[in-house]
Design an enzyme around this catalytic site. Structure first.
Site, PDB file in Angstrom:
ATOM      1  CB  SER A 142      -3.933   2.663  -6.695  1.00  0.00           C
ATOM      2  OG  SER A 142      -5.062   3.328  -7.231  1.00  0.00           O
ATOM      3  CE1 TYR A 164      -6.238   1.645  -2.030  1.00  0.00           C
ATOM      4  CE2 TYR A 164      -6.501   3.131  -3.892  1.00  0.00           C
ATOM      5  CZ  TYR A 164      -6.217   1.874  -3.390  1.00  0.00           C
ATOM      6  OH  TYR A 164      -5.901   0.850  -4.253  1.00  0.00           O
TER       7      TYR A 164
END
Length: 242
Positions: A142, A164
């Site tokens: 990501s 994350y």
């Protein structure tokens, strides 16, 4: 192509959303695709939704070594080969989580999936991949784990979604490290950011694009030629800094 020559891919976390769409698009290229989910029933339901896609016959929990070993045994038994491993399984806390306020037990669970899950899968399936003439490993990362993403990068969120982002930065580091180790082998290892993708309710309101638009960049990395890039981080086939 015959069963003996048809390349085989395994996609983790592919019961729905992006993983399942990647399975659809990859199968359309002629690859035999196995979708994996935490339960065999979930994988079977997913496979029914996609033409040319089969289900891994056992549940796969990438955080559990015994579960991963059972998956290796299943793939070794049928179809007996693996050419492409796509580490797509991922975990998330919530957008409001910060590093200073994070519950570290929960953070460790996310790291077990996003970092160690991909690491564990790679270690376990590498012996099979080494038998492939064109082995590929794709880690779904990501831009949230990079400094280059101008919208959602590590320094662009005021510290939000901490675990994350940190886990995806670590996954990028793992990708580069694996690629360096395997530089003299046919195994190509790369990471791909699918971009902001509509995989949860309300994502479209943030400008997320449909999974159909995010999957092609992953399929590209999974089907790179032998002289393709190694240890890179890409979005829509273009390099992304991290």
């Amino acid at each position: 192509m015959s069963d003996e020559t048809t390349p085989t891919a395994l996609i983790t976390g592919a019961a729905h959303g992006l993983g399942l769409e990647v399975a659809r698009q990859l199968a359309a290229t002629g690859v035999r695709v196995l979708v994996a989910a935490r339960t065999a029933a979930d994988a079977a339901r997913a496979a029914e939704e996609a033409d040319g896609v089969s289900a891994l016959p056992v549940g796969l929990d990438v955080t559990d070594a015994t579960s991963v070993e059972a998956a290796v045994e299943a793939v070794t038994a049928d179809p007996g080969r693996l050419d492409i491993l796509i580490n797509n399984a991922a975990a998330f806390v919530d957008w409001t989580e910060t590093a200073t306020g994070a519950d570290l037990d929960t953070a460790a669970q996310v790291m077990q999936v996003n970092l160690f899950g991909a690491w564990r899968m790679t270690q376990a399936f590498l012996p099979l991949l080494r038998h492939s003439p064109h082995p590929r490993i794709v880690n779904i990362s990501s831009g949230g784990g990079s400094h280059a993403d101008e919208a959602f990068g590590l320094t662009q969120r005021q510290g939000a979604a901490a675990t994350y982002g940190i886990s995806k930065a670590a996954l990028n580091a793992l990708t580069a490290t694996l690629a360096a180790e395997l530089a003299d082998t046919p195994v190509l290892v790369n990471a791909v950011c699918p971009g902001l993708t509509a995989t949860w309710p309300g994502a479209e309101d943030m400008g997320a694009r449909p999974v159909q638009d995010s999957a092609p960049g992953i399929v590209w990395a999974a089907t790179l030629p032998d002289d393709g890039p190694r240890g890179g981080f890409f979005r829509d086939r273009a390099p992304l800094g991290w």
